[in-house]
Design a protein around this motif. Sequence first.
Motif, mmCIF file in Angstrom:
data_model
loop_
_atom_site.group_PDB
_atom_site.id
_atom_site.type_symbol
_atom_site.label_atom_id
_atom_site.label_comp_id
_atom_site.label_asym_id
_atom_site.label_seq_id
_atom_site.Cartn_x
_atom_site.Cartn_y
_atom_site.Cartn_z
ATOM 1 N N SER A 60 0.834 -1.194 0.000
ATOM 2 C CA SER A 60 0.000 0.000 0.000
ATOM 3 C C SER A 60 0.871 1.246 0.000
ATOM 4 C CB SER A 60 -0.893 0.008 1.245
ATOM 5 O OG SER A 60 -0.091 0.199 2.402
ATOM 6 N N PRO A 61 0.339 2.380 -0.418
ATOM 7 C CA PRO A 61 1.105 3.636 -0.376
ATOM 8 C C PRO A 61 1.628 3.963 1.022
ATOM 9 C CG PRO A 61 -0.868 3.905 -1.699
ATOM 10 C CD PRO A 61 -0.975 2.555 -1.050
ATOM 11 N N GLN A 62 0.821 3.657 2.058
ATOM 12 C CA GLN A 62 1.277 3.922 3.425
ATOM 13 C C GLN A 62 2.529 3.119 3.761
ATOM 14 O OE1 GLN A 62 -1.775 3.023 2.490
ATOM 15 N NE2 GLN A 62 -3.394 3.918 3.805
ATOM 16 N N ALA A 63 2.533 1.850 3.350
ATOM 17 C CA ALA A 63 3.686 0.991 3.644
ATOM 18 C C ALA A 63 4.926 1.450 2.885
ATOM 19 C CB ALA A 63 3.355 -0.456 3.280
ATOM 20 N N GLN A 64 4.709 1.884 1.621
ATOM 21 C CA GLN A 64 5.842 2.380 0.840
ATOM 22 C C GLN A 64 6.414 3.652 1.456
ATOM 23 O OE1 GLN A 64 5.172 2.509 -3.446
ATOM 24 N NE2 GLN A 64 3.457 1.070 -3.204
ATOM 25 N N LEU A 65 5.553 4.500 2.001
ATOM 26 C CA LEU A 65 6.004 5.730 2.627
ATOM 27 C C LEU A 65 6.862 5.426 3.854
ATOM 28 C CD1 LEU A 65 5.985 8.806 3.037
ATOM 29 C CD2 LEU A 65 3.829 8.547 4.280
ATOM 30 N N ILE A 66 6.390 4.519 4.696
ATOM 31 C CA ILE A 66 7.138 4.170 5.901
ATOM 32 C C ILE A 66 8.488 3.561 5.537
ATOM 33 C CG2 ILE A 66 7.162 2.629 7.899
ATOM 34 C CD1 ILE A 66 4.198 3.019 8.152
ATOM 35 N N GLY A 67 8.542 2.856 4.443
ATOM 36 C CA GLY A 67 9.784 2.202 4.057
ATOM 37 C C GLY A 67 10.778 3.117 3.361
ATOM 38 N N THR A 68 10.405 4.357 3.103
ATOM 39 C CA THR A 68 11.310 5.310 2.446
ATOM 40 C C THR A 68 11.851 6.270 3.484
ATOM 41 O OG1 THR A 68 9.956 5.153 0.447
ATOM 42 C CG2 THR A 68 11.558 6.962 0.562
ATOM 43 N N PHE A 69 13.092 6.076 3.893
ATOM 44 C CA PHE A 69 13.712 6.841 4.976
ATOM 45 C C PHE A 69 13.699 8.335 4.675
ATOM 46 C CE2 PHE A 69 17.225 8.897 7.087
ATOM 47 C CZ PHE A 69 17.229 8.351 8.363
ATOM 48 N N GLU A 70 14.070 8.709 3.442
ATOM 49 C CA GLU A 70 14.201 10.124 3.105
ATOM 50 C C GLU A 70 12.863 10.862 3.225
ATOM 51 O OE1 GLU A 70 15.264 7.637 1.300
ATOM 52 O OE2 GLU A 70 17.454 7.826 1.394
ATOM 53 N N LEU A 71 11.775 10.216 2.799
ATOM 54 C CA LEU A 71 10.464 10.858 2.882
ATOM 55 C C LEU A 71 10.021 11.040 4.333
ATOM 56 C CD1 LEU A 71 8.497 9.152 -0.044
ATOM 57 C CD2 LEU A 71 9.349 11.505 0.060
ATOM 58 N N VAL A 72 10.242 10.006 5.150
ATOM 59 C CA VAL A 72 9.867 10.102 6.563
ATOM 60 C C VAL A 72 10.670 11.202 7.253
ATOM 61 C CG1 VAL A 72 9.757 8.870 8.762
ATOM 62 C CG2 VAL A 72 9.195 7.677 6.635
ATOM 63 N N GLU A 73 11.969 11.278 6.941
ATOM 64 C CA GLU A 73 12.815 12.309 7.544
ATOM 65 C C GLU A 73 12.364 13.705 7.104
ATOM 66 O OE1 GLU A 73 17.519 12.668 8.445
ATOM 67 O OE2 GLU A 73 16.971 12.515 6.333
ATOM 68 N N LEU A 74 11.967 13.831 5.824
ATOM 69 C CA LEU A 74 11.482 15.117 5.325
ATOM 70 C C LEU A 74 10.232 15.547 6.074
ATOM 71 C CD1 LEU A 74 11.629 17.434 3.267
ATOM 72 C CD2 LEU A 74 10.300 15.997 1.693
ATOM 73 N N ILE A 75 9.349 14.627 6.338
ATOM 74 C CA ILE A 75 8.112 14.951 7.072
ATOM 75 C C ILE A 75 8.451 15.422 8.481
ATOM 76 C CG2 ILE A 75 6.018 13.967 8.060
ATOM 77 C CD1 ILE A 75 5.886 12.122 5.598
ATOM 78 N N PHE A 76 9.362 14.690 9.155
ATOM 79 C CA PHE A 76 9.721 15.056 10.530
ATOM 80 C C PHE A 76 10.488 16.368 10.596
ATOM 81 C CE2 PHE A 76 9.582 10.310 11.696
ATOM 82 C CZ PHE A 76 8.241 10.415 12.062
ATOM 83 N N SER A 77 11.144 16.744 9.500
ATOM 84 C CA SER A 77 11.922 17.989 9.523
ATOM 85 C C SER A 77 11.030 19.207 9.729
ATOM 86 C CB SER A 77 12.714 18.139 8.215
ATOM 87 O OG SER A 77 11.844 18.342 7.113
ATOM 88 N N PHE A 78 9.731 19.113 9.396
ATOM 89 C CA PHE A 78 8.824 20.242 9.585
ATOM 90 C C PHE A 78 8.511 20.490 11.060
ATOM 91 C CE2 PHE A 78 7.995 19.051 5.169
ATOM 92 C CZ PHE A 78 8.047 20.289 4.553
ATOM 93 N N PHE A 79 8.836 19.499 11.921
ATOM 94 C CA PHE A 79 8.661 19.699 13.357
ATOM 95 C C PHE A 79 9.839 20.471 13.950
ATOM 96 C CE2 PHE A 79 6.038 16.002 12.498
ATOM 97 C CZ PHE A 79 4.889 16.279 13.226
ATOM 98 N N ASP A 80 10.917 20.630 13.175
ATOM 99 C CA ASP A 80 12.140 21.261 13.660
ATOM 100 C C ASP A 80 12.302 22.602 12.954
ATOM 101 O OD1 ASP A 80 14.601 21.355 15.155
ATOM 102 O OD2 ASP A 80 15.627 21.036 13.249
#
Length: 575
Positions: A60-80
């Motif tokens: 699923s798209p959700q699983a692919q997102l979790i498995g992509t380190f760069e995308l997850v890190e980009l999302i978390f960067s908005f908290f910083d």
Amino acid sequence: MPSDTLASTHALGVELSDEMDPSSNKDNQQVSNQYMRMDQAQVTFGLNSAHSEGSELFMSPQAQLIGTFELVELIFSFFDSPIEVKGSRKTLLNAALTCKAFFNPAMDILWSSIDSWTALLKLIPKVQYLPSGGMRTNLFTTTDVLDEDDLQRLCLYSQRVKCIRFSNFTEFVSTHIYSSIKHLSPNNIFPNLAKLHIDDIGGLYMDNLNGLSIIPSPSLFSLHIGGITPPTEAKYISDVTLLGQFSNIILKRLADFTMLEILFLQIQTAALDIDFILETCSTLTKLKHFTLSLNAQLSMTNAHSKRPFVFDALQKVLLSGSAFCISYVLQVMRSVKLEKVGLNILILGSGGSPISIKECFERCSRRDFTPCLRSVEIRADRTVPIHWENLKQPWRKLRHFKSQVDCLSESKINELLRSGSWERLRTLKLEICRVNSGESGLWLYDLVVFAQNCPALQTLAISLSKIVHGPEDIQVLESCFSENELWSNHGLENLEILPMALYPNDLANGVFNNTMKDALVVSRFIFELFCDIRQLTFSGPTNMWFQGVNAMVDNYRAIRAKYNHGYELYSIQHQ
């Protein structure tokens, strides 16, 4: 990351690092339950939608997102964000605790910026923080000896740090903790650090200045240190080292260090005003030792000073750069107290030619630098090798010389050595490119001329065209064993036999048919010529015959050491 936030997250972060570490020995039911909740969360979040479509696995798209380190890190960067948002750090920590896929991206953002390195010390199990009591308060200390295992958790988090910025902090740190960290982690405790910002270095406690020794990083590209302004700290500093790319604005601040005695300046900028540098440094009236290392590709288009730059107290100077740049500096620099000069010529320089090398030496003579010249190293391009006649200089006090030479035959080396210019040399390296047709290249027996004319030589590296040319040369070496007038107690300790620079395999190929008896004669010749030799090296391809010669020289040395020891015991017993 603010210090208070770090303090509140250490316990959770340390506990989490044990959970994520497969080698952890903790057997905690709560941790196991948390792992179960993580796995269930992953399934619920979308991994359960995987199913087979033909022979391919669908995700699923959700699983692919979790498995992509760069995308997850980009999302978390908005908290910083640069502006601290209430709860943003706590959110990052909670995200890291959510599942394994979130741990590294969230932790990378959470720890990317810190405002105090002392908070990291809480990750060392043996280090204790004493908030109050005793002679000092707010003290990090330990009564145990630190080892590499104690730094594992510290390194797990410090490798995520990319920016350290702080104004000041009040904690004290025992000096031996910094020393232990630097000793146990010599290859940088912050390998990914890119920015270091110190608002006021004068406001730091002296103990914490020792922490600067653990900060240097190969990835550091931005450095700001404030608080060094006259008439406060700058006037008390006597030794300064600057390495990197600097503008005139930065270099102008050197004039503030009025008590400076030692200056090491390595400038990597490819274009700068060399006159400005020399003029600024000449205002330092107490400067005694000056090392100026310039970019080998430095452009000198703005160098046109018509007046000399006088250094009142300068005693020792080391210049490194192109022959073109060094020639100019020698032309405009003056010092009546100069005692030692070193030249490290990297390339010929813009518009350069072999004449540039000669110009360097001629300007040394014209400006009375020759009596002060102690070391010369020439590392020019092999496509423009140095002509041997440029080495015919009145270097009566030269101690160290290294250079590559175009053609150097037996007759030419005799002419150079017997002039007496190199009689005080301690280090000599001559890498010869080739031998002209009709001339005789150097062979092993030519080492005699070095022993006779360079009595102070301790390290010698010389290119030979051959070890021996045939059976007749072996007989020549054997005949020397009975000629005691050739041998003296020469103090050479290190001998390196180099191949010709343009023919690196010829030296090894030339001994292909040599016998063990030949090796015995060669090793004895070397040992009797240089009886104090400690290291013999044959550069080039690995060769068993060379290894045999080396082993025999070692045996000769061991026999002499044993004989000398026995003689000393005999002398003591019969006194």
